[in-house]
Design a protein around this motif. Sequence first.
Motif, short mmCIF file in Angstrom:
data_model
loop_
_atom_site.label_atom_id
_atom_site.label_comp_id
_atom_site.label_asym_id
_atom_site.label_seq_id
_atom_site.Cartn_x
_atom_site.Cartn_y
_atom_site.Cartn_z
N GLU A 1 0.82 -1.22 0.00
CA GLU A 1 0.00 0.00 0.00
C GLU A 1 0.84 1.25 0.00
OE1 GLU A 1 -2.81 -0.69 3.22
OE2 GLU A 1 -4.25 -1.44 1.74
N THR A 2 2.13 1.10 0.28
CA THR A 2 3.06 2.22 0.08
C THR A 2 4.21 1.68 -0.77
OG1 THR A 2 4.30 1.64 2.07
CG2 THR A 2 2.56 3.28 2.32
N GLY A 3 4.82 2.55 -1.55
CA GLY A 3 5.89 2.13 -2.46
C GLY A 3 7.01 1.43 -1.71
N ARG B 1 7.00 -2.56 -0.99
CA ARG B 1 6.88 -3.56 -2.06
C ARG B 1 7.72 -4.82 -1.79
NH1 ARG B 1 6.60 -0.26 -6.62
NH2 ARG B 1 4.43 -0.06 -6.00
N SER C 1 1.87 -1.92 4.57
CA SER C 1 2.28 -0.52 4.37
C SER C 1 3.42 -0.20 5.31
CB SER C 1 1.10 0.44 4.60
OG SER C 1 0.67 0.33 5.94
N SER D 1 5.55 3.18 6.77
CA SER D 1 5.79 4.63 6.80
C SER D 1 6.49 4.98 8.10
CB SER D 1 4.48 5.41 6.65
OG SER D 1 3.62 5.12 7.71
#
Lengths: 441, 177
Positions: free
Chosen positions: A50-52, A55, A113, A115
């Motif tokens: 959901e975030t780069g 991956r 995700s 962050s």
Amino acid sequence: MTFTKALAIVCALFGLAAGPIFAQSGPLRIQITEGVIEPLPIAVPEFIAETGAARALAQQITDVVLADLTGSGLFREIPAKAHLSRVTSFDAPVQYPDWRAINAQGLVVGAVSLSGGQLRVKFRLYDVFSGQPMGDGLQFSGTKDSWRRMAHKVADAAYARITGEGGYFDSRVVFVAESGPKNQRVKRLALMDYDGANLRYLTDGSALVLAPRFSPTGDSVLYTSYETGFPRIYLMDTQSDRRRALQDQPGTMAFAPRFAPDGRTVVFSLERGGNTDIYTVDTGSGALKRLTNAPSIETAPSYSPDGSQIVFESDRSGGQQLYIMSAAGGDAKRISFGEGRYGTPVWSPRGDMIAFTKQNRGRFHIGVMRVDGSEERLLTAAFLDEGPSWSPNGRVIMFTRETSGSAGASALWSVDVTGRNLRPLGLAGAASDPAWSPLLP
Amino acid sequence: MHLITKAALVFAALSLAACNNPDKFGAGSGAGMGGGGMGAGNGIGTAALGDPSDPTSPAYFQQNIGDRVFFAVDQSTLSSDARAMLALQADWLGRNPSYGVVIEGHADEQGTREYNLALGARRANAAVEYLISQGVAAGRMRTVSYGKERPVEICSDEACYSRNRRAVTVITTGGNV
């Protein structure tokens, strides 16, 4: 070192009746009881990043979830290239017909995700044939470097929902890492995830160490070390690696320690004047209590999960056999009566079974029996198998298998309590004396 | 070549062999290799072997008297050969009262780890009891069991097993241990 997924899965040598059954009608469910059936086909499409930045981790987490589930022997992966549907969003409606068409019975959908160093893993489990989710979605969060634990937690949740039993993937194993020739073996205490990842040494190999055991909370380890020249029991905190000798009676040897469920009392063997008996020591006060008093060998004690009884081995009847006594000591009842010798009994975390090592006609076996000694079943047969340890859910047994001859070496193996899914852990180096932790919090 | 020099060379060779043995787990350092060898470990004062031609030296004891006795499978009773050997050891210890003794008990690999530790302790104690009966003071002796952890022979046949089921009398410095 990584967990090897492609290990040969060898069926047990003994025709055991037990094994998983898969209910084909009604809700998705594996009952791990009778009858050997095919592993349940599941689809675990790559978790959505959901975030780069997530991956690479999404791929790795998916791989670990799959390795856990298929490694249990209860599930079979339907490879991604066979998938008809692509899962592009965690909340998108599931295309059940596409998954039914490839005979996926369970579907695990996940999203990752990342962050600010904080990792979040979400997952949902679907029963494809009844066309609905199994339970609510779950979300785990933690630091980036705990990604393997989060993957294990996803697999544990899926396993628990489908089998109705607790999982065992988010757990650790403490063991003895071995190197050097057979007559000059170097043994080091080591800690790893249950699948062999995140290996860390706890001792440096300068002193012989044997048979580590976890505390009930999993944050400290008991073991036997010869660092003074004589075997003595040590207690090590696995966070700080600080350790202390538990007790030392001059002129004696102490070994085979194991925690009581209270996490405070340690039961062990103490040898004096050539005779080995069972004692307990209070890790707080150091108070010593003698539980057996016989000229025979009494060793390898293990508590029942409720702490009320102790199973141990004794040669008081002539050969090694298994006995159960009250945790306060006193009279013991023999529970093993088959041919051969029985040793290293370990009470299952569910309380219903005892795992043991059996020696008979020149072969070694890992076996299980009910607490009353009935329903003995041998799960393995080899030149030298010994030292069973239970998975936290009481479904899997890990043990040491040593090969014969001058190049003989030890390795860790596991087998399902039904006798299925016998396999080596696939560690890079030789290893012995595994002890499984409880499920991590 | 003097025995001491030989021993040092052998030890060096073993150490090199250990260094060549890669850390297969690929974690941590390979520290501590070569330690924990057979015989008395850390904390036990093992005497220099000395010159085997000197009848008061531990080397003489080891080579000319004999430092070990052997046992039958799963047994700790002393054979007549074993008793004869221990009588010779007691005689030597009587003539060399400044030395202490650690008796190591060992088992072959046929058996579980904990049981073999207890069995090795029985064997060591059987040797000690006999040495006491031959006049060696109990206070000079200590026992330790290695179970199946320190075989001298590494094959998995009775030929090797019979040499691994042993009690070894290790001479140490100091009359008291």
